[in-house]
Design an enzyme around this catalytic site. Structure first.
Site, PDB file in Angstrom:
ATOM      1  N   ASP A 151       0.816  -1.205   0.000  1.00 43.78           N
ATOM      2  CA  ASP A 151       0.000   0.000   0.000  1.00 43.78           C
ATOM      3  C   ASP A 151       0.860   1.269   0.000  1.00 43.78           C
ATOM      4  OD1 ASP A 151      -2.058  -1.819   0.355  1.00 43.78           O
ATOM      5  OD2 ASP A 151      -3.017  -0.696   1.979  1.00 43.78           O
ATOM      6  N   ASP A 152       0.198   2.394  -0.322  1.00 47.30           N
ATOM      7  CA  ASP A 152       0.686   3.758  -0.079  1.00 47.30           C
ATOM      8  C   ASP A 152       1.794   4.235  -0.994  1.00 47.30           C
ATOM      9  OD1 ASP A 152      -1.174   3.732   1.898  1.00 47.30           O
ATOM     10  OD2 ASP A 152       0.222   3.860   3.578  1.00 47.30           O
ATOM     11  N   HIS A 201      -5.625   3.520  -4.446  1.00 42.58           N
ATOM     12  CA  HIS A 201      -5.640   3.636  -2.984  1.00 42.58           C
ATOM     13  C   HIS A 201      -6.104   5.034  -2.561  1.00 42.58           C
ATOM     14  CE1 HIS A 201      -4.886   1.975   0.894  1.00 42.58           C
ATOM     15  NE2 HIS A 201      -3.798   2.663   1.175  1.00 42.58           N
ATOM     16  N   HIS A 205      -5.945   9.476   0.945  1.00 40.95           N
ATOM     17  CA  HIS A 205      -5.768   8.489   2.015  1.00 40.95           C
ATOM     18  C   HIS A 205      -6.524   8.857   3.287  1.00 40.95           C
ATOM     19  CE1 HIS A 205      -3.730   5.515   4.621  1.00 40.95           C
ATOM     20  NE2 HIS A 205      -3.411   4.899   3.494  1.00 40.95           N
ATOM     21  N   TYR A 242      -6.941   2.120   5.509  1.00 38.61           N
ATOM     22  CA  TYR A 242      -7.286   1.607   6.838  1.00 38.61           C
ATOM     23  C   TYR A 242      -8.353   0.506   6.782  1.00 38.61           C
ATOM     24  CZ  TYR A 242      -5.389   6.293   7.538  1.00 38.61           C
ATOM     25  OH  TYR A 242      -4.632   7.435   7.450  1.00 38.61           O
ATOM     26  N   HIS A 303       3.321  -2.324   3.331  1.00 38.24           N
ATOM     27  CA  HIS A 303       3.334  -0.982   2.770  1.00 38.24           C
ATOM     28  C   HIS A 303       4.637  -0.630   2.063  1.00 38.24           C
ATOM     29  CE1 HIS A 303       0.185  -0.827   5.861  1.00 38.24           C
ATOM     30  NE2 HIS A 303      -0.332   0.186   5.187  1.00 38.24           N
TER      31      HIS A 303
END
Length: 355
Positions: A151-152, A201, A205, A242, A303
């Site tokens: 992720d991210d 994503h 965020h 999340y 991540h």
């Protein structure tokens, strides 16, 4: 195939560089092409801001970075698309009260204990209670398989990590944030060039269930538009930041052609605590070694967030490959060979891609 944008401490950076010392180092500093950017071996250089003309020229067509997205004034294409899906959105109110709810503070919000909206943050519900919405993807059907992803991203200094994955002939599912793509578009292009599966994503965020219908739509829409502009593809998958999703947000994503991917196991690597992260990696390894995934595979949350999270992925890679038969992108484990709206881009089938 077998990380919010933070700059890690010098000690964490040194650890990552040490882990990658065996990889070829170059000094090329071409900041104009994906190929040139991918050759930069110094993360400090890679994380130095640069201008990418196609993004600079289109900047007024997108929301400001790291702000909650809304449909821009006079953006008739976005407004028309939103209008076309409104009838598919359940009558469910946003959770909590902004601004505190945007960061996950739902204090004072009264919600029924029977979880009528299948709110993951409340109950980890993954089977929608509203008819017609697909279940969340939390496992993969192939035995002994890990749906491998991060992720991210794109993280500004990820070349060393992507070099490592490339050296292992390993691809993954990369969940990219729109604001990060705006800041480091050439790093985003590398994800596709290296054969990774690219998923959405969101733009900023935030906790998606805290957003209005229009904001939730815009968070997905503008990220998808920027991906098409920068990377050249429009994904058909997304992950809520999340894990915060309910039937209203699922319906918006589904109406936009996006599959919702959650996870079953969590590394908690984003905390930056080696004891916690190592413990969670070890728990996954132990579960795999004990036969937990002999019938159905799993998905692990990690991540591309910082030097720490990437170095942890490198450190634990051999342990994962020793207990899982296959590490593959989630789309490969699901036999989704057409991962993007555009033609000309394919993923291998699981049978073709048993790493």
């Amino acid at each position: 195939m077998h990380f919010l944008l933070l700059f890690a401490s010098s000690s964490a950076l040194s650890a990552l560089i040490g882990a990658l010392a065996f990889l070829p180092q170059t000094v090329a500093q071409d900041r104009t092409t994906e190929e040139g950017e991918a050759q930069i071996s110094d993360p400090n250089v890679e994380c130095t801001p640069y201008t990418y003309p196609p993004v600079a020229q289109a900047q007024n067509q997108f929301p400001p970075t790291w702000t909650v997205a809304t449909i821009l004034p006079n953006d008739s294409a976005a407004q028309n698309r939103y209008n076309s899906i409104q009838s598919q959105i359940p009558n469910i109110s946003p959770k909590g009260t902004q601004p505190q709810s945007l960061s996950g503070d739902f204090g004072g919000f009264s919600y029924p204990s029977n979880d009528p909206d299948c709110w993951w943050t409340f109950s980890h519900c993954v089977t929608p209670k509203t008819a017609g919405i697909p279940d969340d993807i939390v496992t993969v059907p192939e035995p002994g398989t890990l749906g491998y992803g991060f992720d991210d991203g794109p993280y500004c200094g990820h070349n060393g990590f992507y070099d490592f994955l490339q050296s292992q002939n390993q691809t993954a599912t990369m969940f990219y944030i729109g604001s990060n793509i705006m800041n480091v578009p050439l790093e985003a292009q590398r994800g596709l060039a290296d054969g990774h599966e690219i998923c959405v994503h969101t733009w900023s965020h935030r906790y998606m269930t805290a957003l209005t219908n229009e904001e939730a739509f815009a968070e997905l829409y503008y990220t998808m538009q920027l991906m098409e502009l920068v990377i050249g593809v429009t994904p058909t998958c997304w992950r809520p930041p999340y894990g915060d999703v309910d039937d209203r947000i699922r319906a918006i994503a589904d109406a936009m052609g996006l599959r919702t991917i959650i996870w079953q196991y969590d590394s908690s690597d984003w905390l930056g605590n080696a004891t916690v992260t190592d413990g969670n990696y070890q728990a996954l390894v132990d579960a795999a070694a004990s036969g937990t995934f002999d019938d159905v595979g799993t998905i692990f949350l990690t991540h591309e967030l910082s030097n720490f999270t990437m170095s942890e992925a490198i450190k634990w890679y051999s342990n994962l490959t020793s207990v899982f038969k296959h590490l593959v992108p989630v789309g490969v484990a699901l036999n989704i060979t057409k991962p993007y709206v555009e033609d000309g881009y394919t993923l291998p089938t699981f049978a073709q891609c048993k790493y």
